[in-house]
Scaffold this active site. Structure first.
Site, PDB file in Angstrom:
ATOM      1  N   LYS A   2       0.766  -1.096  -0.117  1.00  0.00           N
ATOM      2  CA  LYS A   2       0.092   0.134   0.104  1.00  0.00           C
ATOM      3  C   LYS A   2       0.858   1.204   0.094  1.00  0.00           C
ATOM      4  CE  LYS A   2      -3.995  -2.229   2.273  1.00  0.00           C
ATOM      5  NZ  LYS A   2      -4.978  -2.066   3.592  1.00  0.00           N
ATOM      6  N   TYR A  19     -12.371  -2.142  -3.680  1.00  0.00           N
ATOM      7  CA  TYR A  19     -12.967  -2.332  -2.205  1.00  0.00           C
ATOM      8  C   TYR A  19     -14.322  -2.265  -2.115  1.00  0.00           C
ATOM      9  CZ  TYR A  19      -8.291  -2.404   0.173  1.00  0.00           C
ATOM     10  OH  TYR A  19      -7.250  -2.694   0.523  1.00  0.00           O
ATOM     11  N   ARG A  49      -1.179 -14.188   4.170  1.00  0.00           N
ATOM     12  CA  ARG A  49      -2.094 -13.820   5.263  1.00  0.00           C
ATOM     13  C   ARG A  49      -1.215 -13.974   6.370  1.00  0.00           C
ATOM     14  NH1 ARG A  49      -6.335 -10.358   4.265  1.00  0.00           N
ATOM     15  NH2 ARG A  49      -6.985 -10.697   6.572  1.00  0.00           N
ATOM     16  N   ASN A  98      -1.965   0.260   6.717  1.00  0.00           N
ATOM     17  CA  ASN A  98      -1.509  -1.136   7.137  1.00  0.00           C
ATOM     18  C   ASN A  98      -0.566  -1.938   6.301  1.00  0.00           C
ATOM     19  OD1 ASN A  98      -3.398  -1.822   5.475  1.00  0.00           O
ATOM     20  ND2 ASN A  98      -4.738  -3.003   7.505  1.00  0.00           N
ATOM     21  N   HIS A 116      -2.209  -5.354   1.496  1.00  0.00           N
ATOM     22  CA  HIS A 116      -3.352  -6.164   1.336  1.00  0.00           C
ATOM     23  C   HIS A 116      -2.938  -7.505   0.764  1.00  0.00           C
ATOM     24  CE1 HIS A 116      -7.132  -7.281  -0.306  1.00  0.00           C
ATOM     25  NE2 HIS A 116      -6.591  -7.709  -1.353  1.00  0.00           N
ATOM     26  N   GLU A 164      -9.462 -10.996  -7.855  1.00  0.00           N
ATOM     27  CA  GLU A 164      -8.480  -9.415  -7.614  1.00  0.00           C
ATOM     28  C   GLU A 164      -7.552  -9.777  -8.524  1.00  0.00           C
ATOM     29  OE1 GLU A 164      -7.372  -9.815  -3.662  1.00  0.00           O
ATOM     30  OE2 GLU A 164      -9.366  -9.038  -2.701  1.00  0.00           O
TER      31      GLU A 164
HETATM   32  N1  UDP Z   1      -9.682  -0.640   7.315  1.00  0.00           N
HETATM   33  C1  UDP Z   1      -9.930   0.455   7.937  1.00  0.00           C
HETATM   34  N2  UDP Z   1     -10.567   0.659   9.141  1.00  0.00           N
HETATM   35  C2  UDP Z   1     -11.049  -0.547   9.683  1.00  0.00           C
HETATM   36  C3  UDP Z   1     -10.954  -1.875   9.197  1.00  0.00           C
HETATM   37  C4  UDP Z   1     -10.324  -1.892   7.986  1.00  0.00           C
HETATM   38  O1  UDP Z   1      -9.418   1.491   7.401  1.00  0.00           O
HETATM   39  O2  UDP Z   1     -11.479  -0.285  10.920  1.00  0.00           O
HETATM   40  C5  UDP Z   1      -9.053  -0.863   6.085  1.00  0.00           C
HETATM   41  C6  UDP Z   1      -7.652  -1.461   6.156  1.00  0.00           C
HETATM   42  O3  UDP Z   1      -6.576  -0.677   5.375  1.00  0.00           O
HETATM   43  C7  UDP Z   1      -7.815  -2.854   5.846  1.00  0.00           C
HETATM   44  C8  UDP Z   1      -8.885  -2.864   4.822  1.00  0.00           C
HETATM   45  O4  UDP Z   1      -9.649  -1.714   5.036  1.00  0.00           O
HETATM   46  O5  UDP Z   1      -6.794  -3.527   5.439  1.00  0.00           O
HETATM   47  C9  UDP Z   1      -9.751  -4.158   4.490  1.00  0.00           C
HETATM   48  O6  UDP Z   1     -10.139  -4.609   5.666  1.00  0.00           O
HETATM   49  P1  UDP Z   1     -10.329  -6.000   6.019  1.00  0.00           P
HETATM   50  O7  UDP Z   1     -11.332  -6.228   7.385  1.00  0.00           O
HETATM   51  O8  UDP Z   1     -10.799  -6.716   4.812  1.00  0.00           O
HETATM   52  O9  UDP Z   1      -8.642  -6.514   6.479  1.00  0.00           O
HETATM   53  P2  UDP Z   1      -7.709  -7.156   5.748  1.00  0.00           P
HETATM   54  O10 UDP Z   1      -7.976  -8.156   4.895  1.00  0.00           O
HETATM   55  O11 UDP Z   1      -7.002  -6.049   4.921  1.00  0.00           O
HETATM   56  O12 UDP Z   1      -6.850  -7.717   6.759  1.00  0.00           O
END
Ligand code: UDP
Length: 143
Positions: free
Chosen positions: A11, A51, A87, A114, A117, A128
């Site tokens: 990211k 998204y 993951r 974070n 992805h 994707e």
């Molecule tokens: N995200 C955020 N706030 C939150 C939860 C998620 O900004 O409270 C963002 C964060 O960048 C995350 C993305 O949305 O990576 C997708 O969320 P998901 O729960 O799918 O997490 P991931 O699969 O990326 O761990």
């Protein structure tokens, strides 16, 4: 074990930190192979489409702004159990909950910025991959 392919995105925060190579090194050490990659400045439409599943979530607009704030590095990773392995390398969504030594524990600052992805299922990995890559951009490796 099954050979899978998954999508990884470094990211904008991690690209800005100049840790693309360090993150690639973790993929390689874990036995994952890069079979396609591109750096891309996502448009608003790119990020919203990617998204779309989160569009009703309160963080959606901020997430789209963040993902379009600078270039991202997108790669298709191939290897045994690639979806789960990626993951595990990433760590929990919230870096403060991510296991020590994971990418998010080491490079992410917050739950929204974070670092990476990773597809959360094989089905989403396929969706994707098609979202970002044409079939001919995938380069199978000799083993
Ligand atoms: N995200 C955020 N706030 C939150 C939860 C998620 O900004 O409270 C963002 C964060 O960048 C995350 C993305 O949305 O990576 C997708 O969320 P998901 O729960 O799918 O997490 P991931 O699969 O990326 O761990």
């Amino acid at each position: 074990m099954a050979i899978e392919r998954t999508i990884s995105i470094i990211k904008p925060d991690a690209v800005a930190k100049n840790v693309i190579g360090e993150i690639y090194s973790r993929f390689e050490k874990a036995g994952l192979t890069v079979v396609a990659s591109k750096m891309k400045q996502l448009s608003q439409a790119d990020a919203e489409g990617f998204y779309a599943v989160h569009k009703e979530r309160p963080f959606f607009n901020d997430l789209v702004s963040f993902m379009t704030s600078g270039p991202v590095m997108i790669q298709v990773l191939e290897g045994e159990n690639a979806v789960l392995k990626n993951r595990e390398l990433m760590g929990a969504t919230n870096p403060s909950e991510a296991d020590a030594g994971t990418i998010r524990a080491d490079f992410a600052q917050s739950i929204d910025e974070n670092a990476v992805h990773g597809s959360d299922s094989l089905e989403n990995a396929n969706i994707e991959t098609e979202y970002f890559f044409a079939k001919e951009e995938l380069c199978p490796r000799l083993r």
